[in-house]
Scaffold this motif. Structure first.
Motif, PDB file in Angstrom:
ATOM      1  N   LEU A  38       2.894  27.285  27.444  1.00  0.00           N
ATOM      2  CA  LEU A  38       3.729  27.481  26.257  1.00  0.00           C
ATOM      3  C   LEU A  38       2.899  27.908  25.049  1.00  0.00           C
ATOM      4  CD1 LEU A  38       6.140  24.455  26.684  1.00  0.00           C
ATOM      5  CD2 LEU A  38       6.686  26.884  27.036  1.00  0.00           C
ATOM      6  N   ASP A  39       1.730  27.299  24.871  1.00  0.00           N
ATOM      7  CA  ASP A  39       0.854  27.684  23.761  1.00  0.00           C
ATOM      8  C   ASP A  39       0.361  29.121  23.926  1.00  0.00           C
ATOM      9  OD1 ASP A  39       1.156  25.163  22.624  1.00  0.00           O
ATOM     10  OD2 ASP A  39      -0.758  24.406  23.392  1.00  0.00           O
ATOM     11  N   ASP A  40      -0.036  29.462  25.151  1.00  0.00           N
ATOM     12  CA  ASP A  40      -0.498  30.835  25.412  1.00  0.00           C
ATOM     13  C   ASP A  40       0.641  31.843  25.259  1.00  0.00           C
ATOM     14  OD1 ASP A  40      -3.004  29.764  25.924  1.00  0.00           O
ATOM     15  OD2 ASP A  40      -2.838  29.956  28.112  1.00  0.00           O
ATOM     16  N   LEU A  41       1.843  31.463  25.684  1.00  0.00           N
ATOM     17  CA  LEU A  41       3.001  32.338  25.532  1.00  0.00           C
ATOM     18  C   LEU A  41       3.336  32.535  24.055  1.00  0.00           C
ATOM     19  CD1 LEU A  41       5.181  34.025  26.900  1.00  0.00           C
ATOM     20  CD2 LEU A  41       6.556  31.937  27.102  1.00  0.00           C
ATOM     21  N   ALA A  42       3.154  31.495  23.253  1.00  0.00           N
ATOM     22  CA  ALA A  42       3.379  31.621  21.803  1.00  0.00           C
ATOM     23  C   ALA A  42       2.406  32.626  21.194  1.00  0.00           C
ATOM     24  CB  ALA A  42       3.239  30.264  21.133  1.00  0.00           C
ATOM     25  N   GLU A  43       1.160  32.586  21.620  1.00  0.00           N
ATOM     26  CA  GLU A  43       0.163  33.560  21.131  1.00  0.00           C
ATOM     27  C   GLU A  43       0.518  34.976  21.567  1.00  0.00           C
ATOM     28  OE1 GLU A  43      -2.504  33.311  19.051  1.00  0.00           O
ATOM     29  OE2 GLU A  43      -1.675  31.320  18.676  1.00  0.00           O
ATOM     30  N   LEU A  44       0.934  35.130  22.827  1.00  0.00           N
ATOM     31  CA  LEU A  44       1.349  36.441  23.323  1.00  0.00           C
ATOM     32  C   LEU A  44       2.549  36.949  22.526  1.00  0.00           C
ATOM     33  CD1 LEU A  44       1.341  38.786  25.382  1.00  0.00           C
ATOM     34  CD2 LEU A  44       2.708  37.312  26.896  1.00  0.00           C
ATOM     35  N   SER A  45       3.507  36.089  22.274  1.00  0.00           N
ATOM     36  CA  SER A  45       4.691  36.476  21.505  1.00  0.00           C
ATOM     37  C   SER A  45       4.312  36.923  20.101  1.00  0.00           C
ATOM     38  CB  SER A  45       5.679  35.308  21.429  1.00  0.00           C
ATOM     39  OG  SER A  45       6.246  35.063  22.687  1.00  0.00           O
ATOM     40  N   LYS A  46       3.410  36.195  19.496  1.00  0.00           N
ATOM     41  CA  LYS A  46       2.953  36.553  18.147  1.00  0.00           C
ATOM     42  C   LYS A  46       2.263  37.919  18.161  1.00  0.00           C
ATOM     43  CE  LYS A  46       0.290  34.670  14.314  1.00  0.00           C
ATOM     44  NZ  LYS A  46      -0.536  33.548  13.860  1.00  0.00           N
ATOM     45  N   ARG A  47       1.401  38.122  19.152  1.00  0.00           N
ATOM     46  CA  ARG A  47       0.662  39.380  19.262  1.00  0.00           C
ATOM     47  C   ARG A  47       1.610  40.559  19.494  1.00  0.00           C
ATOM     48  NH1 ARG A  47      -2.485  38.853  23.968  1.00  0.00           N
ATOM     49  NH2 ARG A  47      -1.151  40.278  25.081  1.00  0.00           N
ATOM     50  N   GLU A  48       2.602  40.359  20.358  1.00  0.00           N
ATOM     51  CA  GLU A  48       3.544  41.433  20.707  1.00  0.00           C
ATOM     52  C   GLU A  48       4.733  41.510  19.744  1.00  0.00           C
ATOM     53  OE1 GLU A  48       3.646  43.690  23.371  1.00  0.00           O
ATOM     54  OE2 GLU A  48       1.596  43.141  23.874  1.00  0.00           O
ATOM     55  N   ASP A  49       4.864  40.525  18.878  1.00  0.00           N
ATOM     56  CA  ASP A  49       6.009  40.412  17.970  1.00  0.00           C
ATOM     57  C   ASP A  49       7.321  40.456  18.749  1.00  0.00           C
ATOM     58  OD1 ASP A  49       7.292  40.060  15.516  1.00  0.00           O
ATOM     59  OD2 ASP A  49       7.495  42.214  15.195  1.00  0.00           O
ATOM     60  N   TYR A  50       7.335  39.703  19.843  1.00  0.00           N
ATOM     61  CA  TYR A  50       8.541  39.560  20.655  1.00  0.00           C
ATOM     62  C   TYR A  50       8.639  38.101  21.103  1.00  0.00           C
ATOM     63  CZ  TYR A  50      12.203  39.773  23.942  1.00  0.00           C
ATOM     64  OH  TYR A  50      13.381  39.505  24.562  1.00  0.00           O
ATOM     65  N   TYR A  51       9.802  37.509  20.917  1.00  0.00           N
ATOM     66  CA  TYR A  51      10.000  36.091  21.189  1.00  0.00           C
ATOM     67  C   TYR A  51      11.178  35.899  22.147  1.00  0.00           C
ATOM     68  CZ  TYR A  51       6.855  35.812  17.277  1.00  0.00           C
ATOM     69  OH  TYR A  51       5.757  35.978  16.461  1.00  0.00           O
ATOM     70  N   PRO A  52      10.886  35.666  23.442  1.00  0.00           N
ATOM     71  CA  PRO A  52      11.970  35.466  24.409  1.00  0.00           C
ATOM     72  C   PRO A  52      12.607  34.088  24.228  1.00  0.00           C
ATOM     73  CG  PRO A  52       9.875  35.035  25.449  1.00  0.00           C
ATOM     74  CD  PRO A  52       9.573  35.534  24.050  1.00  0.00           C
ATOM     75  N   ASN A  74      10.604  47.938  26.717  1.00  0.00           N
ATOM     76  CA  ASN A  74      10.434  49.224  27.385  1.00  0.00           C
ATOM     77  C   ASN A  74      10.121  50.333  26.380  1.00  0.00           C
ATOM     78  OD1 ASN A  74      10.429  50.870  29.719  1.00  0.00           O
ATOM     79  ND2 ASN A  74      12.469  51.595  29.190  1.00  0.00           N
ATOM     80  N   GLU A  75      10.836  50.333  25.256  1.00  0.00           N
ATOM     81  CA  GLU A  75      10.588  51.342  24.220  1.00  0.00           C
ATOM     82  C   GLU A  75       9.161  51.251  23.685  1.00  0.00           C
ATOM     83  OE1 GLU A  75      13.445  51.082  21.054  1.00  0.00           O
ATOM     84  OE2 GLU A  75      15.129  51.429  22.415  1.00  0.00           O
ATOM     85  N   ARG A  76       8.656  50.047  23.572  1.00  0.00           N
ATOM     86  CA  ARG A  76       7.295  49.831  23.069  1.00  0.00           C
ATOM     87  C   ARG A  76       6.237  50.082  24.133  1.00  0.00           C
ATOM     88  NH1 ARG A  76       7.705  43.897  20.283  1.00  0.00           N
ATOM     89  NH2 ARG A  76       9.323  44.342  18.764  1.00  0.00           N
ATOM     90  N   ASN A  77       6.689  50.317  25.368  1.00  0.00           N
ATOM     91  CA  ASN A  77       5.770  50.438  26.493  1.00  0.00           C
ATOM     92  C   ASN A  77       4.896  49.177  26.573  1.00  0.00           C
ATOM     93  OD1 ASN A  77       4.808  51.687  28.765  1.00  0.00           O
ATOM     94  ND2 ASN A  77       3.247  52.863  27.669  1.00  0.00           N
ATOM     95  N   SER A  78       5.535  48.038  26.385  1.00  0.00           N
ATOM     96  CA  SER A  78       4.856  46.752  26.316  1.00  0.00           C
ATOM     97  C   SER A  78       4.549  46.187  27.701  1.00  0.00           C
ATOM     98  CB  SER A  78       5.742  45.748  25.565  1.00  0.00           C
ATOM     99  OG  SER A  78       5.192  44.459  25.610  1.00  0.00           O
ATOM    100  N   SER A  79       3.444  45.487  27.804  1.00  0.00           N
ATOM    101  CA  SER A  79       3.083  44.800  29.042  1.00  0.00           C
ATOM    102  C   SER A  79       3.393  43.307  28.921  1.00  0.00           C
ATOM    103  CB  SER A  79       1.606  45.027  29.354  1.00  0.00           C
ATOM    104  OG  SER A  79       0.798  44.485  28.322  1.00  0.00           O
ATOM    105  N   PHE A  80       4.316  42.939  28.035  1.00  0.00           N
ATOM    106  CA  PHE A  80       4.633  41.542  27.762  1.00  0.00           C
ATOM    107  C   PHE A  80       4.927  40.755  29.036  1.00  0.00           C
ATOM    108  CE2 PHE A  80       7.370  37.977  26.803  1.00  0.00           C
ATOM    109  CZ  PHE A  80       6.775  37.418  25.684  1.00  0.00           C
TER     110      PHE A  80
END
Length: 93
Positions: A38-52, A74-80
């Motif tokens: 959860l902590d790592d996912l929060a960092e990923l979300s912050k970095r990608e500016d996407y919050y599932p 998909n529009e961002r070509n994100s690897s989230f």
């Protein structure tokens, strides 16, 4: 409920298109593993500016991404999604 409200509701329901969603459950061996994910996912979300959408318990986390979110990623070509899966410890995956 008046007839006008019923008709309006029916129109919205009939006209609604169900979009694909991604729902993924991650199971863990301990709360510590869950918390780290959860902590790592929060960092990923912050970095990608996407919050599932996330719900979790002691040994699991459910992550949901609706159709709109999938389109944005998909529009961002994100690897989230790939990056999210990489956060899971190998012993659990």
């Amino acid at each position: 409920m008046s007839e006008a409200n019923i008709a309006k509701t029916d129109t919205v329901l009939v006209g609604k298109v169900l979009e694909p969603t991604m729902n993924k459950r991650f199971d863990f061996n301990s709360y510590a593993e869950t918390r780290k994910f959860l902590d790592d996912l929060a960092e990923l979300s912050k970095r990608e500016d996407y919050y599932p959408n996330i719900n979790f318990g002691k040994n699991y986390a459910n992550v949901s991404i609706d159709g709109e979110g999938l389109a944005v990623l998909n529009e961002r070509n994100s690897s989230f999604i790939v990056d999210m899966h990489a956060l899971v410890p190998a012993a659990v995956a």
